[in-house]
Design an enzyme around this catalytic site. Sequence first.
Site, PDB file in Angstrom:
ATOM      1  N   SER A  44      -5.718   7.023  31.834  1.00  0.00           N
ATOM      2  CA  SER A  44      -6.690   5.937  31.680  1.00  0.00           C
ATOM      3  C   SER A  44      -6.309   4.922  30.594  1.00  0.00           C
ATOM      4  O   SER A  44      -7.169   4.444  29.859  1.00  0.00           O
ATOM      5  CB  SER A  44      -8.100   6.496  31.436  1.00  0.00           C
ATOM      6  N   HIS A  65       4.763  15.414  37.087  1.00  0.00           N
ATOM      7  CA  HIS A  65       3.426  14.812  36.996  1.00  0.00           C
ATOM      8  C   HIS A  65       2.387  15.862  37.397  1.00  0.00           C
ATOM      9  O   HIS A  65       2.626  16.666  38.305  1.00  0.00           O
ATOM     10  CB  HIS A  65       3.333  13.578  37.911  1.00  0.00           C
ATOM     11  N   GLU A 114       0.260  13.579  29.319  1.00  0.00           N
ATOM     12  CA  GLU A 114      -0.862  13.082  30.116  1.00  0.00           C
ATOM     13  C   GLU A 114      -1.908  14.187  30.263  1.00  0.00           C
ATOM     14  O   GLU A 114      -1.779  15.063  31.137  1.00  0.00           O
ATOM     15  CB  GLU A 114      -0.368  12.690  31.513  1.00  0.00           C
ATOM     16  N   GLU A 155      -0.151  15.727  39.162  1.00  0.00           N
ATOM     17  CA  GLU A 155      -0.515  15.728  40.587  1.00  0.00           C
ATOM     18  C   GLU A 155       0.525  16.488  41.409  1.00  0.00           C
ATOM     19  O   GLU A 155       0.197  17.104  42.425  1.00  0.00           O
ATOM     20  CB  GLU A 155      -0.691  14.274  41.072  1.00  0.00           C
ATOM     21  N   LYS A 214       1.783   5.671  42.063  1.00  0.00           N
ATOM     22  CA  LYS A 214       1.312   6.796  42.900  1.00  0.00           C
ATOM     23  C   LYS A 214       1.437   6.417  44.380  1.00  0.00           C
ATOM     24  O   LYS A 214       2.366   5.701  44.737  1.00  0.00           O
ATOM     25  CB  LYS A 214      -0.111   7.197  42.510  1.00  0.00           C
ATOM     26  N   ASN A 232       2.952   3.937  37.049  1.00  0.00           N
ATOM     27  CA  ASN A 232       3.037   4.943  38.097  1.00  0.00           C
ATOM     28  C   ASN A 232       2.123   4.458  39.226  1.00  0.00           C
ATOM     29  O   ASN A 232       0.906   4.567  39.122  1.00  0.00           O
ATOM     30  CB  ASN A 232       2.564   6.296  37.539  1.00  0.00           C
ATOM     31  N   GLY A 271      -6.962   9.011  35.658  1.00  0.00           N
ATOM     32  CA  GLY A 271      -7.780   8.416  36.710  1.00  0.00           C
ATOM     33  C   GLY A 271      -9.269   8.615  36.526  1.00  0.00           C
ATOM     34  O   GLY A 271     -10.052   8.379  37.439  1.00  0.00           O
TER      35      GLY A 271
HETATM   36  P1  PGA Z   1      -4.242   6.560  35.185  1.00  0.00           P
HETATM   37  O1  PGA Z   1      -2.976   7.437  35.676  1.00  0.00           O
HETATM   38  O2  PGA Z   1      -3.700   5.501  34.252  1.00  0.00           O
HETATM   39  O3  PGA Z   1      -4.832   5.985  36.440  1.00  0.00           O
HETATM   40  O4  PGA Z   1      -5.161   7.484  34.478  1.00  0.00           O
HETATM   41  C1  PGA Z   1      -1.951   7.792  34.794  1.00  0.00           C
HETATM   42  C2  PGA Z   1      -0.958   8.684  35.491  1.00  0.00           C
HETATM   43  O5  PGA Z   1      -1.357   9.572  36.248  1.00  0.00           O
HETATM   44  O6  PGA Z   1       0.263   8.545  35.284  1.00  0.00           O
END
Ligand code: PGA
Length: 269
Positions: free
Chosen positions: A224, A104, A178, A106, A8, A6, A184
């Site tokens: 992460s 997601h 997730e 976000e 983003k 992803n 993140g």
């Molecule tokens: P990350 O993001 O690996 O940076 O934690 C995962 C995601 O949001 O899909």
Amino acid sequence: MILAANWKMNFTRSEAKEFLKALGPALQALPSAKFSTSHEMRLYVPYLSLETTFNAVEKINSATSYKIQVGAQNVHQEKSGAYTGEISAPMLKDLGIKHVLIGHSERRIYFHETHEILLKKVMTALEHSLQVLFCVGETLEERNRQQTQAVLAQQLKHCLSSPELKPHWGKSIHLAYEPVWAIGTGVTATPEQAQESHKYIQSLLSKDLEPTQASSVKILYGGSVQPNNIDALLSQPNINGGLVGGASLKVDSWASLWNTMLTLRNKNA
Ligand code: PGA
């Protein structure tokens, strides 16, 4: 298994081109490159990089035995209309895109996408033959209040109770767990914590779907994921792949994650 990136809101189109130019040789140089594989790599990229990525990936796929797929990170729930700034499922389909990420955290948190909107997005995506990776996960507060399972059940309820979606589970709908507190942050769920939630999600699927269909739904872990923890995560029985943000943005770490997945040969694809 599926390893999904992803990106983003990262990479300009030229940066995406640079990344993809380096990706092909990096994948071919991996110790696991000689394995034939049914594992799947997916890249969920910003809208403006979809076409560039799609074309670059076609080249990598024809030079290797890999089946890298390209997907969008979002799609609007309506097919067309007065929705300034939005992108529709027919637009994605017209580009040759076959995959989309929906739900997601976000999108849920910053763009206020509700359960109802997300259900509509899933339906519209499926109507246009897009494969959906639907994301769920609890916040830290919810986990601390022992509400993880209730939150996951709530996030899946609308999709699981929809008769229209039923035939698509395991074919065109797969899931990503997730935990929001792990995204993140560098704080990964322990393999045991992730497994517990994946097992619970599988039990929710089993309530509404026939056993073979329920077990055909892949559940990816995200939050992460790094080269030093993917092995332990993917070794859990109900974890069928990873959804990766930060570590998908560097060719080295991304190729290393893929190498680990390919090397775990005793797992079902
Ligand atoms: P990350 O993001 O690996 O940076 O934690 C995962 C995601 O949001 O899909």
